[in-house]
Motif scaffolding. Structure first.
Motif, PDB file in Angstrom:
ATOM      1  N   SER A  61       0.808  -1.209   0.000  1.00  0.00           N
ATOM      2  CA  SER A  61       0.000   0.000   0.000  1.00  0.00           C
ATOM      3  C   SER A  61       0.844   1.263   0.000  1.00  0.00           C
ATOM      4  O   SER A  61       0.311   2.361  -0.128  1.00  0.00           O
ATOM      5  N   MET A  62       2.173   1.127   0.139  1.00  0.00           N
ATOM      6  CA  MET A  62       3.052   2.294   0.070  1.00  0.00           C
ATOM      7  C   MET A  62       3.855   2.315  -1.224  1.00  0.00           C
ATOM      8  O   MET A  62       4.798   3.067  -1.364  1.00  0.00           O
ATOM      9  N   MET A  63       3.525   1.488  -2.188  1.00  0.00           N
ATOM     10  CA  MET A  63       4.404   1.297  -3.321  1.00  0.00           C
ATOM     11  C   MET A  63       4.388   2.438  -4.328  1.00  0.00           C
ATOM     12  O   MET A  63       5.213   2.474  -5.215  1.00  0.00           O
ATOM     13  N   VAL A  64       3.461   3.375  -4.221  1.00  0.00           N
ATOM     14  CA  VAL A  64       3.403   4.457  -5.191  1.00  0.00           C
ATOM     15  C   VAL A  64       4.681   5.286  -5.143  1.00  0.00           C
ATOM     16  O   VAL A  64       5.280   5.590  -6.170  1.00  0.00           O
ATOM     17  N   HIS A  65       5.097   5.670  -3.955  1.00  0.00           N
ATOM     18  CA  HIS A  65       6.335   6.446  -3.788  1.00  0.00           C
ATOM     19  C   HIS A  65       7.082   5.914  -2.567  1.00  0.00           C
ATOM     20  O   HIS A  65       6.619   6.096  -1.445  1.00  0.00           O
ATOM     21  N   VAL A  66       8.193   5.254  -2.781  1.00  0.00           N
ATOM     22  CA  VAL A  66       9.050   4.789  -1.687  1.00  0.00           C
ATOM     23  C   VAL A  66      10.348   5.576  -1.765  1.00  0.00           C
ATOM     24  O   VAL A  66      11.054   5.532  -2.758  1.00  0.00           O
ATOM     25  N   PRO A  90       0.446  22.554  -6.676  1.00  0.00           N
ATOM     26  CA  PRO A  90      -0.037  21.335  -6.006  1.00  0.00           C
ATOM     27  C   PRO A  90       0.972  20.195  -5.976  1.00  0.00           C
ATOM     28  O   PRO A  90       0.963  19.393  -5.039  1.00  0.00           O
ATOM     29  N   GLN A  91       1.854  20.103  -6.976  1.00  0.00           N
ATOM     30  CA  GLN A  91       2.815  18.998  -7.000  1.00  0.00           C
ATOM     31  C   GLN A  91       3.750  19.038  -5.800  1.00  0.00           C
ATOM     32  O   GLN A  91       4.189  17.987  -5.314  1.00  0.00           O
ATOM     33  N   TYR A  92       4.081  20.232  -5.325  1.00  0.00           N
ATOM     34  CA  TYR A  92       4.954  20.332  -4.158  1.00  0.00           C
ATOM     35  C   TYR A  92       4.286  19.691  -2.945  1.00  0.00           C
ATOM     36  O   TYR A  92       4.904  18.930  -2.202  1.00  0.00           O
ATOM     37  N   HIS A  93       3.006  20.020  -2.740  1.00  0.00           N
ATOM     38  CA  HIS A  93       2.269  19.472  -1.603  1.00  0.00           C
ATOM     39  C   HIS A  93       2.072  17.963  -1.757  1.00  0.00           C
ATOM     40  O   HIS A  93       2.146  17.224  -0.772  1.00  0.00           O
ATOM     41  N   LEU A  94       1.819  17.527  -2.979  1.00  0.00           N
ATOM     42  CA  LEU A  94       1.589  16.102  -3.225  1.00  0.00           C
ATOM     43  C   LEU A  94       2.807  15.269  -2.846  1.00  0.00           C
ATOM     44  O   LEU A  94       2.700  14.287  -2.089  1.00  0.00           O
ATOM     45  N   LEU A  95       3.971  15.669  -3.344  1.00  0.00           N
ATOM     46  CA  LEU A  95       5.176  14.897  -3.048  1.00  0.00           C
ATOM     47  C   LEU A  95       5.564  15.025  -1.576  1.00  0.00           C
ATOM     48  O   LEU A  95       6.046  14.066  -0.969  1.00  0.00           O
ATOM     49  N   LEU A  96       5.320  16.193  -0.992  1.00  0.00           N
ATOM     50  CA  LEU A  96       5.591  16.371   0.432  1.00  0.00           C
ATOM     51  C   LEU A  96       4.707  15.446   1.263  1.00  0.00           C
ATOM     52  O   LEU A  96       5.157  14.861   2.258  1.00  0.00           O
ATOM     53  N   GLY A  97       3.464  15.300   0.854  1.00  0.00           N
ATOM     54  CA  GLY A  97       2.571  14.389   1.563  1.00  0.00           C
ATOM     55  C   GLY A  97       3.080  12.963   1.547  1.00  0.00           C
ATOM     56  O   GLY A  97       3.080  12.274   2.578  1.00  0.00           O
ATOM     57  N   TRP A  98       3.560  12.504   0.387  1.00  0.00           N
ATOM     58  CA  TRP A  98       4.121  11.159   0.311  1.00  0.00           C
ATOM     59  C   TRP A  98       5.392  11.040   1.154  1.00  0.00           C
ATOM     60  O   TRP A  98       5.663   9.987   1.738  1.00  0.00           O
TER      61      TRP A  98
END
Length: 217
Positions: A61-66, A90-98
């Protein structure tokens, strides 16, 4: 996912040394900090093996961004700088969330970092507009993952499931049918890894009314 800008218009994937020089010259440019985070994300061969081991241990379930764990603090710092300098991207927040979610999952730091990840994802959705199906797909994946971090009777479980279904529907609605079919394949594959029941996969795809019942396994 690189961010075009006037300084890097000759090289959209500049080396780390060049990025750091650019930050020293203009540390107020959010795109430079984001480029640095992307550079830090690139795994070494050893880190690729480490990530594969992590995924094989039931962490699908974490495989999208490791993320590479030894550089995770630097990655988070760079993304926090980028998001603070340009909160409208939005991309900054998205990657920060991961990144926050990686810290919570892989370093066992728990609820506080998951809550920070939730807030970052909500900001990504708020600033996303209605143009990027890939971003909504990623948001859907995040909330599917997040629903697996709490017990089925926890209020967040239902909320996360509802958000995932909503973002998946949004992603599909932005594309013509042929592309939407491709998105549905990705959604199906990801959700099935987390929720093997076909009825839940269909629900996430929009085939059934997206109601978050209390017993998902």
């Amino acid at each position: 996912n690189t961010v075009p800008n006037s300084t890097f218009n000759r090289d959209l994937n500049p080396p780390s040394a060049e990025i750091r020089k650019a930050i020293k010259w203009d540390g107020g440019n959010a795109a430079y900090w984001y480029e640095l985070a992307l550079d830090l994300l690139m795994p070494s061969p050893e880190e690729i093996l480490e990530q594969e081991d992590f995924l094989m241990e039931g962490n699908l379930s974490m495989m999208v961004h490791v993320f590479p764990q030894n550089r995770l603090p630097q990655i988070i710092h760079s993304l926090e700088k980028a998001a603070s300098l340009n909160p409208l991207e939005p991309q900054y927040h998205l990657l920060l969330g991961w990144a926050y979610a990686n810290r919570a999952k892989r370093q066992g730091l728990g609820d506080a970092h998951y809550r920070a990840a939730d807030q970052a994802m909500d900001r990504a959705a708020y600033f996303s507009g209605s143009k990027d199906s890939g971003l909504y797909l990623d948001l859907g994946h995040y909330w599917i993952m997040r629903s697996k971090t709490v017990n089925p009777d926890h209020p967040l479980h239902a909320e996360a499931w509802e958000k995932a279904c909503r973002y998946y529907a949004k992603a599909q609605s932005l594309e013509p049918e042929k592309t939407a079919q491709y998105l549905r394949k990705q959604i199906r594959a990801y959700v099935k890894q987390c929720y093997p029941k076909e009825s839940l996969v269909e629900e996430a795809l929009g085939g059934e009314e997206a109601q978050a019942g209390p017993h998902r396994d």
